[in-house]
Design an enzyme around this catalytic site. Sequence first.
Site, PDB file in Angstrom:
ATOM      1  CB  CYS A 152       2.822  -7.038   2.193  1.00 11.88           C
ATOM      2  SG  CYS A 152       4.355  -7.263   1.272  1.00 11.88           S
ATOM      3  CB  ALA A 153       1.192  -4.034   7.141  1.00 16.14           C
ATOM      4  N   PRO A 164      -4.699  -4.381   5.003  1.00 16.90           N
ATOM      5  CG  PRO A 164      -6.946  -5.008   5.341  1.00 16.90           C
ATOM      6  CD  PRO A 164      -5.704  -5.373   4.562  1.00 16.90           C
ATOM      7  N   GLY A 165      -3.999  -4.569   7.663  1.00 18.91           N
ATOM      8  CA  GLY A 165      -3.519  -4.688   9.045  1.00 18.91           C
ATOM      9  C   GLY A 165      -4.093  -5.846   9.836  1.00 18.91           C
ATOM     10  CB  CYS A 168      -4.585 -14.929  -0.397  1.00 23.24           C
ATOM     11  SG  CYS A 168      -4.358 -13.390  -1.304  1.00 23.24           S
TER      12      CYS A 168
HETATM   13  C1  LIG Z   1      -2.385  -9.638   0.765  1.00 24.86           C
HETATM   14  S1  LIG Z   1      -2.375  -7.940   1.082  1.00 24.86           S
HETATM   15  C2  LIG Z   1      -1.835  -7.898   2.764  1.00 24.86           C
HETATM   16  C3  LIG Z   1      -2.898  -8.247   3.756  1.00 24.86           C
HETATM   17  C4  LIG Z   1      -2.444  -7.970   5.174  1.00 24.86           C
HETATM   18  N1  LIG Z   1      -1.203  -8.644   5.484  1.00 24.86           N
HETATM   19  C5  LIG Z   1      -3.486  -8.384   6.194  1.00 24.86           C
HETATM   20  O1  LIG Z   1      -3.375  -9.448   6.787  1.00 24.86           O
HETATM   21  O2  LIG Z   1      -4.430  -7.611   6.416  1.00 24.86           O
HETATM   22  C6  LIG Z   1      -0.922  -7.451   0.257  1.00 24.86           C
HETATM   23  C7  LIG Z   1      -0.518  -6.006   0.519  1.00 24.86           C
HETATM   24  O3  LIG Z   1       0.752  -5.825  -0.105  1.00 24.86           O
HETATM   25  C8  LIG Z   1       0.845  -4.487  -0.523  1.00 24.86           C
HETATM   26  N2  LIG Z   1       1.939  -4.431  -1.497  1.00 24.86           N
HETATM   27  C9  LIG Z   1       1.911  -4.670  -2.822  1.00 24.86           C
HETATM   28  N3  LIG Z   1       3.139  -4.589  -3.347  1.00 24.86           N
HETATM   29  C10 LIG Z   1       3.972  -4.289  -2.315  1.00 24.86           C
HETATM   30  C11 LIG Z   1       5.362  -4.056  -2.208  1.00 24.86           C
HETATM   31  N4  LIG Z   1       6.149  -4.111  -3.290  1.00 24.86           N
HETATM   32  N5  LIG Z   1       5.878  -3.760  -0.996  1.00 24.86           N
HETATM   33  C12 LIG Z   1       5.076  -3.673   0.097  1.00 24.86           C
HETATM   34  N6  LIG Z   1       3.746  -3.869   0.045  1.00 24.86           N
HETATM   35  C13 LIG Z   1       3.209  -4.177  -1.144  1.00 24.86           C
HETATM   36  C14 LIG Z   1      -0.522  -4.164  -1.053  1.00 24.86           C
HETATM   37  O4  LIG Z   1      -0.745  -2.772  -1.043  1.00 24.86           O
HETATM   38  C15 LIG Z   1      -1.415  -4.932  -0.075  1.00 24.86           C
HETATM   39  O5  LIG Z   1      -1.863  -4.083   0.927  1.00 24.86           O
END
Ligand SMILES: C[S@@+](CC[C@H](N)C(=O)[O-])C[C@H]1O[C@@H](n2cnc3c(N)ncnc32)[C@H](O)[C@@H]1O
Length: 473
Positions: free
Chosen positions: A303-304, A306-307, A422
């Site tokens: 769930c990357a 913004p990276g 988070c």
């Molecule tokens: C907490 S944020 C990730 C932050 C990221 N890991 C970072 O450190 O910058 C969660 C992410 O999960 C994505 N997301 C939501 N549902 C998802 C799914 N079913 N599968 C994959 N990604 C998902 C969202 O679009 C969002 O970008």
Amino acid sequence: MNKRPTLSIKPKAGPASAPAAAPKLRASHHRDLKPALQTQFKADLKPDSLAFALLGAATAVVQVHGGTALPQALAGVFANTGATPQQRGAIQDIAYRAMRQLGRSEALVAQMAPKAPDPLVGALLACALPLMAANEDGQPPYEEFTVVDQAVTAAAAHPDTARAKGMVNALLRRFLRERQALLDTAMLQPVARWNYPQWWIDAVKAAYPQQWQAILATGNSAPPLTLRVNTRKGSVEDYLKLLEGAGMAASRIGPTALRLAKPVGVHLIPGFDQGLVSVQDAGAQLAAPLLDVQDGMRVLDACAAPGGKTGHVLELANVDMMAIDADAKRLQRVQENLDRLGLEAALRAGQAQERDWWDGRPFDRIVADVPCTASGIVRRHPDIRWLRRKGDALQLATLSGKILDNLWHMLKPNGKLLFVTCSLWPQESEAQAAAFAVRNRATRLDAPGQLLPAGGNEQDHDGLYYALFQKPA
Ligand SMILES: C[S@@+](CC[C@H](N)C(=O)[O-])C[C@H]1O[C@@H](n2cnc3c(N)ncnc32)[C@H](O)[C@@H]1O
């Protein structure tokens, strides 16, 4: 046309307090300003006036009441009003303050108004009242009578609020006259005292009976701007010298984490565009080192976007990295960040609970930074508390349980999976981790568990949760 003198939108003091990134919340109910209202808005107000900024912020606050995340609501306001960067800063600052003090403002209005005001009038008051409260330096951001004058000007400029301009004037003036008594009465209500919905206060109290007050208070503080030094490009010590040379004070709050004394726009951060540093909370910087990555490993960030974690892992070792996210648009942010850092990963749009994006080759390490309520990062996203509902944690935990089980199949024997949220809510975090370990016979390795949000000299990080699992050989 309004004949009042133009008042600068530049506040007396106080930093802008908007976050760097917006979390994905519930489905957007964004609704544009009607073109007619937009024209009215623009024609009647000087664009560099506080009144303009107040009305812009109030328009966004109304939309948050309708379920739209504040960053999306603000983006709509900016587009519809054609606001300049300076006006955007002022609108954003007022809207974020309004979110942090919404419980108190609404309690004050309820005491003073004979009946509940129309939504835009209520939102205008919720934007104006916090501007009369002191900043952290003890000074109010604007002269009080300027706020009253400009709130009335703003009310007069919009058809949905014009009839209420006398009420706005009377109410704000009464607040100035009777402030202490009104606040004393409002503060008897927890929602006004803490500026969170009652269910949220109850949930924090139940989960953290010792720390609940500190947690709520931290969530109302302005977030720091924390950098992660890219140690592929230089040492933390060298970067500190670079900051010193640029006249920017900073303190070290983690192995690679530096907190700037004064937040600035990212492009003003020395070496940011060249990838010397990234913006990342100090707590979030714990993720990549926990994975213990070695050169040549195959790693998945599931769930990357913004990276932040993708980039950090790649800074630590030469790994074969795949990064996926359900939101293809947000995935572009991952690419931009990797380009800036000079790093590479295979990016795929995909759902982490599905397998259609997977080539069948297992991973040595997996990061699952799953979608959650984001209840641990409310100081960066103060709208979250007003947007979330009590049942959201359970609903999101059901999805993240599926994500974890699916990813477990993609892990090599002896491989490690890092589960991150988070969130502050145990249903999404520790209860999820415990159930997952039992279901999958996963070995739990040392990890921080629940990090409570902390703001202070020594520690300054968001509320995050970490659990680390290893697959049997
Ligand atoms: C907490 S944020 C990730 C932050 C990221 N890991 C970072 O450190 O910058 C969660 C992410 O999960 C994505 N997301 C939501 N549902 C998802 C799914 N079913 N599968 C994959 N990604 C998902 C969202 O679009 C969002 O970008």
